[in-house]
Scaffold this motif. Structure first.
Motif, PDB file in Angstrom:
ATOM      1  N   GLN A  92       0.827  -1.206   0.000  1.00 24.36           N
ATOM      2  CA  GLN A  92       0.000   0.000   0.000  1.00 24.36           C
ATOM      3  C   GLN A  92       0.860   1.254   0.000  1.00 24.36           C
ATOM      4  O   GLN A  92       0.560   2.222  -0.706  1.00 24.36           O
ATOM      5  N   ASP A  96       2.219   1.655  -3.475  1.00 26.15           N
ATOM      6  CA  ASP A  96       1.155   2.132  -4.373  1.00 26.15           C
ATOM      7  C   ASP A  96       0.967   3.638  -4.218  1.00 26.15           C
ATOM      8  O   ASP A  96       0.875   4.370  -5.203  1.00 26.15           O
ATOM      9  N   THR A  97       0.939   4.105  -2.988  1.00 29.29           N
ATOM     10  CA  THR A  97       0.805   5.537  -2.715  1.00 29.29           C
ATOM     11  C   THR A  97       2.007   6.297  -3.266  1.00 29.29           C
ATOM     12  O   THR A  97       1.857   7.348  -3.891  1.00 29.29           O
ATOM     13  N   TYR A  98       3.200   5.766  -3.045  1.00 32.75           N
ATOM     14  CA  TYR A  98       4.427   6.396  -3.537  1.00 32.75           C
ATOM     15  C   TYR A  98       4.375   6.548  -5.059  1.00 32.75           C
ATOM     16  O   TYR A  98       4.658   7.624  -5.598  1.00 32.75           O
ATOM     17  N   PHE A  99       3.999   5.477  -5.764  1.00 33.18           N
ATOM     18  CA  PHE A  99       3.946   5.534  -7.224  1.00 33.18           C
ATOM     19  C   PHE A  99       2.905   6.536  -7.718  1.00 33.18           C
ATOM     20  O   PHE A  99       3.126   7.240  -8.696  1.00 33.18           O
ATOM     21  N   LYS A 100       1.776   6.618  -7.027  1.00 35.52           N
ATOM     22  CA  LYS A 100       0.747   7.577  -7.418  1.00 35.52           C
ATOM     23  C   LYS A 100       1.231   9.007  -7.253  1.00 35.52           C
ATOM     24  O   LYS A 100       0.847   9.888  -8.030  1.00 35.52           O
ATOM     25  N   GLN A 101       2.064   9.250  -6.267  1.00 37.95           N
ATOM     26  CA  GLN A 101       2.561  10.597  -6.002  1.00 37.95           C
ATOM     27  C   GLN A 101       3.708  11.010  -6.915  1.00 37.95           C
ATOM     28  O   GLN A 101       4.092  12.175  -6.935  1.00 37.95           O
ATOM     29  N   ASP A 108       3.788  11.328 -10.122  1.00 38.40           N
ATOM     30  CA  ASP A 108       3.332  12.235 -11.175  1.00 38.40           C
ATOM     31  C   ASP A 108       4.226  12.163 -12.412  1.00 38.40           C
ATOM     32  O   ASP A 108       4.658  13.177 -12.947  1.00 38.40           O
TER      33      ASP A 108
END
Length: 82
Positions: free
Chosen positions: A16, A19-24, A26
């Protein structure tokens, strides 16, 4: 950490977080991700084990499955040797 995270295995919490890191990101490129993840996990691991062993490096090394020399090098690299 919310109560849901305490019920999840560590591997799921790491997934998780990634996943958050990859979404951030940009669209930015990622380099040295392995080293980043290891450093983010290893330092709090050592802190917790040292607390548990009352800073006994021999016990901490045994608990971690490391030699005392390797543990000392790693503690030094995270400024945890003082």
């Amino acid at each position: 950490m919310n109560s849901d995270n305490r019920q999840q295995p560590l591997c799921e919490q790491v997934k998780q977080a990634l996943d958050t890191y990859f979404k951030q990101l940009d669209g930015q490129d990622v380099v040295n991700l392995h080293a980043l993840v290891i450093s983010e996990v290893e330092k709090p691991l050592f802190e917790a084990v040292l607390l548990h062993t009352k800073s006994n490096q021999s016990k901490a090394a045994k608990m971690l499955g490391l030699s005392r020399g390797t543990l000392r090098k790693k503690l030094n690299s995270y400024n945890l040797d003082g």
